[in-house]
Design a protein around this motif. Sequence first.
Motif, short mmCIF file in Angstrom:
data_model
loop_
_atom_site.label_atom_id
_atom_site.label_comp_id
_atom_site.label_asym_id
_atom_site.label_seq_id
_atom_site.Cartn_x
_atom_site.Cartn_y
_atom_site.Cartn_z
N PRO A 1 -26.82 -54.04 31.73
CA PRO A 1 -25.65 -53.14 31.62
C PRO A 1 -24.35 -53.89 31.39
O PRO A 1 -23.40 -53.32 30.83
CB PRO A 1 -25.65 -52.40 32.96
CG PRO A 1 -26.41 -53.28 33.89
CD PRO A 1 -27.45 -53.97 33.06
N VAL A 2 -24.29 -55.14 31.81
CA VAL A 2 -23.06 -55.91 31.64
C VAL A 2 -22.79 -56.16 30.16
O VAL A 2 -21.69 -55.89 29.64
CB VAL A 2 -23.16 -57.25 32.40
CG1 VAL A 2 -21.95 -58.13 32.09
CG2 VAL A 2 -23.27 -57.01 33.90
N GLY A 3 -23.80 -56.69 29.45
CA GLY A 3 -23.62 -56.97 28.03
C GLY A 3 -23.30 -55.73 27.22
O GLY A 3 -22.42 -55.73 26.34
N ALA A 4 -24.00 -54.63 27.53
CA ALA A 4 -23.78 -53.39 26.78
C ALA A 4 -22.39 -52.82 27.05
O ALA A 4 -21.74 -52.30 26.13
CB ALA A 4 -24.86 -52.37 27.16
N SER A 5 -21.91 -52.90 28.27
CA SER A 5 -20.59 -52.36 28.58
C SER A 5 -19.49 -53.16 27.89
O SER A 5 -18.49 -52.60 27.45
CB SER A 5 -20.37 -52.34 30.10
OG SER A 5 -20.39 -53.67 30.64
N VAL B 1 -32.09 -50.18 29.21
CA VAL B 1 -33.28 -49.83 28.41
C VAL B 1 -33.63 -50.97 27.45
O VAL B 1 -34.80 -51.35 27.31
CB VAL B 1 -33.03 -48.53 27.62
CG1 VAL B 1 -34.16 -48.29 26.61
CG2 VAL B 1 -32.92 -47.35 28.57
N SER B 2 -32.62 -51.53 26.80
CA SER B 2 -32.86 -52.58 25.82
C SER B 2 -33.54 -53.81 26.43
O SER B 2 -34.35 -54.47 25.78
CB SER B 2 -31.54 -53.02 25.17
OG SER B 2 -30.94 -51.94 24.49
N ILE B 3 -33.21 -54.11 27.66
CA ILE B 3 -33.75 -55.30 28.31
C ILE B 3 -35.12 -55.04 28.94
O ILE B 3 -35.85 -55.98 29.26
CB ILE B 3 -32.75 -55.82 29.37
CG1 ILE B 3 -33.00 -57.31 29.65
CG2 ILE B 3 -32.83 -55.03 30.66
CD1 ILE B 3 -32.81 -58.19 28.46
N THR B 4 -35.49 -53.78 29.11
CA THR B 4 -36.71 -53.45 29.84
C THR B 4 -37.99 -54.04 29.24
O THR B 4 -38.78 -54.66 29.97
CB THR B 4 -36.84 -51.92 29.98
OG1 THR B 4 -35.78 -51.44 30.81
CG2 THR B 4 -38.16 -51.53 30.61
N THR C 1 -29.22 -59.28 23.78
CA THR C 1 -30.00 -58.06 23.54
C THR C 1 -29.26 -56.83 24.04
O THR C 1 -29.16 -55.82 23.35
CB THR C 1 -31.38 -58.17 24.21
OG1 THR C 1 -32.11 -59.27 23.66
CG2 THR C 1 -32.17 -56.89 24.04
N SER C 2 -28.74 -56.92 25.24
CA SER C 2 -28.03 -55.76 25.80
C SER C 2 -26.69 -55.55 25.09
O SER C 2 -26.25 -54.40 24.92
CB SER C 2 -27.79 -55.97 27.30
OG SER C 2 -26.98 -57.10 27.54
N PHE C 3 -26.05 -56.60 24.66
CA PHE C 3 -24.79 -56.49 23.91
C PHE C 3 -25.01 -55.65 22.65
O PHE C 3 -24.25 -54.71 22.36
CB PHE C 3 -24.30 -57.89 23.55
CG PHE C 3 -22.93 -57.94 22.93
CD1 PHE C 3 -21.80 -58.13 23.72
CD2 PHE C 3 -22.76 -57.79 21.56
CE1 PHE C 3 -20.53 -58.18 23.15
CE2 PHE C 3 -21.51 -57.83 20.98
CZ PHE C 3 -20.38 -58.02 21.78
N VAL C 4 -26.07 -55.97 21.92
CA VAL C 4 -26.40 -55.20 20.72
C VAL C 4 -26.87 -53.80 21.09
O VAL C 4 -26.54 -52.81 20.42
CB VAL C 4 -27.47 -55.93 19.89
CG1 VAL C 4 -27.90 -55.09 18.70
CG2 VAL C 4 -26.95 -57.29 19.43
N GLY C 5 -27.62 -53.69 22.19
CA GLY C 5 -28.13 -52.39 22.63
C GLY C 5 -27.03 -51.38 22.89
O GLY C 5 -27.17 -50.19 22.58
N GLY C 6 -25.92 -51.82 23.47
CA GLY C 6 -24.81 -50.92 23.70
C GLY C 6 -24.25 -50.37 22.40
O GLY C 6 -23.92 -49.18 22.29
N LEU D 1 -36.24 -48.93 20.91
CA LEU D 1 -36.62 -49.53 19.62
C LEU D 1 -35.97 -50.89 19.43
O LEU D 1 -36.62 -51.85 18.97
CB LEU D 1 -36.24 -48.59 18.48
CG LEU D 1 -37.06 -47.31 18.34
CD1 LEU D 1 -36.44 -46.39 17.29
CD2 LEU D 1 -38.51 -47.62 17.97
N TRP D 2 -34.69 -50.99 19.75
CA TRP D 2 -34.04 -52.29 19.65
C TRP D 2 -34.63 -53.27 20.65
O TRP D 2 -34.81 -54.46 20.36
CB TRP D 2 -32.53 -52.16 19.85
CG TRP D 2 -31.90 -53.48 20.19
CD1 TRP D 2 -31.23 -53.81 21.33
CD2 TRP D 2 -31.91 -54.67 19.39
NE1 TRP D 2 -30.83 -55.11 21.31
CE2 TRP D 2 -31.22 -55.68 20.12
CE3 TRP D 2 -32.43 -55.00 18.14
CZ2 TRP D 2 -31.04 -56.97 19.64
CZ3 TRP D 2 -32.26 -56.30 17.66
CH2 TRP D 2 -31.57 -57.26 18.39
N GLY D 3 -34.96 -52.81 21.84
CA GLY D 3 -35.51 -53.68 22.87
C GLY D 3 -36.83 -54.34 22.45
O GLY D 3 -37.02 -55.54 22.64
N VAL D 4 -37.75 -53.56 21.87
CA VAL D 4 -39.02 -54.14 21.44
C VAL D 4 -38.82 -55.04 20.22
O VAL D 4 -39.56 -56.03 20.04
CB VAL D 4 -40.07 -53.04 21.14
CG1 VAL D 4 -40.37 -52.23 22.38
CG2 VAL D 4 -39.63 -52.13 20.00
#
Length: 444
Positions: free
Chosen positions: A257-261, A289-292, A306-311, A341-344
């Motif tokens: 959540p840190v990267g996505a925020s 979700v992206s990191i899961t 990954t989370s940065f892009v996921g956000g 989808l981005w996470g996988v």
Amino acid sequence: RRVHGGTSRKKRMDVERSFNVLFKFFSASLVFFMQAGFAMLEAGVVQRKNVKNILFKNLVDICIGSVVFWLFGYALAFGCANEYCSIVGNDNFALVDFDKPSDPGYVVWFFQLVFACTATTIVSGSVAERMRFLSYFAFAFVMAGVIYPVVAHWVWGKGWLQRMGAIDFAGGIVVHIVGGTAGLVGAMMLGPRQGRFEGRRMHVIVTEKPSYSVVFGSLGVLILWLGWYGFNCGSVGNFFKQRGVVAVIAINTTLGPVGASVSTSIAMWILTKRFDVSILLNSMLAGLVSITPGCAVLTPGFAFLTSFVGGLVCYFATKLLHQLKIDDPVDAAPIHLFGGLWGVTAVGLLARPHLVREAFLDDYHIHYGLFYTGSAKLLGIEWLGAVAAFSWTVLMSLAVFAFCKRLGVLRVSPETERIGIDSQLHGGSVMKSIVATRAVATGF
């Protein structure tokens, strides 16, 4: 000496087994608590006139899910009695094969149950404020009993995707792509809420519906963040042997959540010159979700990336759905489907070899990220799994929603939607209940 040595080994094995069971149960309890997080989040997002209705649906999710997952859902997911069950499980219906209280399968059932209920609850937000109870109950039954278990078997139950070496450590495909896809199908079949969109597609004017409470929404996201540690860390196969893996997962889950925020805050400021709390909350969930799927196989640096892009994926996917006139009140599809989808995809690109070997104690997972090996084989397997889960979920969800629509029981009447489902089914809005409670307490 041999007797003494054998006794010591037995004691160590008993201790190890006890730790594993305790850790799995604690993790499952955290995931169960995520139901409270979903309830608070969705209650905070919907309009005041539908708060009771969304809370009722969240409560029903766990009840329906428990029954069907006990009777046959778990068997379809993990009941593999032989080598000929690559598509679906075929054994242990109603848990008849668990004959001893000490059987570790009981706690595994509980852990998988709360995963199944999580996938179902994702959908409740997408169809909020306009779906009839009977249709939602029917869908929850099919979701927890058939849709989720089949995909879980493919990926985790010795199914064909697991044997190919697909990596989905904690449910990016099994939970989030499945739940997000079903939510998207439901939102499309129901259509938008009254007055939500104006204009033609790709030139849409969006009317924001007044949410009940951003405080509830924020509390819900924080509860979900806490529960995600159980979601991800609890997915290890053997806590006693994989303590180091658990530590890596905890770090990566925190960075999600840190990267996505960070990325979403930057995008909001550049594009709108303001910070929207609701969008920030969505981005935090998208980062989780992206990191899961890769929480155990990504380095912390790549987890943050990954989370940065996921956000950003969630932020722009939300805008895309709006322009397509797809009304998803809690943005479940942008968060869970697009984030998953981005996470996988990130797993296929960035899975580190030694972390994969430590995370999976089997002979199936022998493929690694493109960044490390120059091979796109894992990326292809990941996308094959995502497409298969998406297709299966679309097929089954469409069948349920279309059947209910054909019977005329899918969507509430326009009048009910206008005045609120709470007034029709739950004895009035939540504010009416609050006022009545105060009156009783004060005597006025």
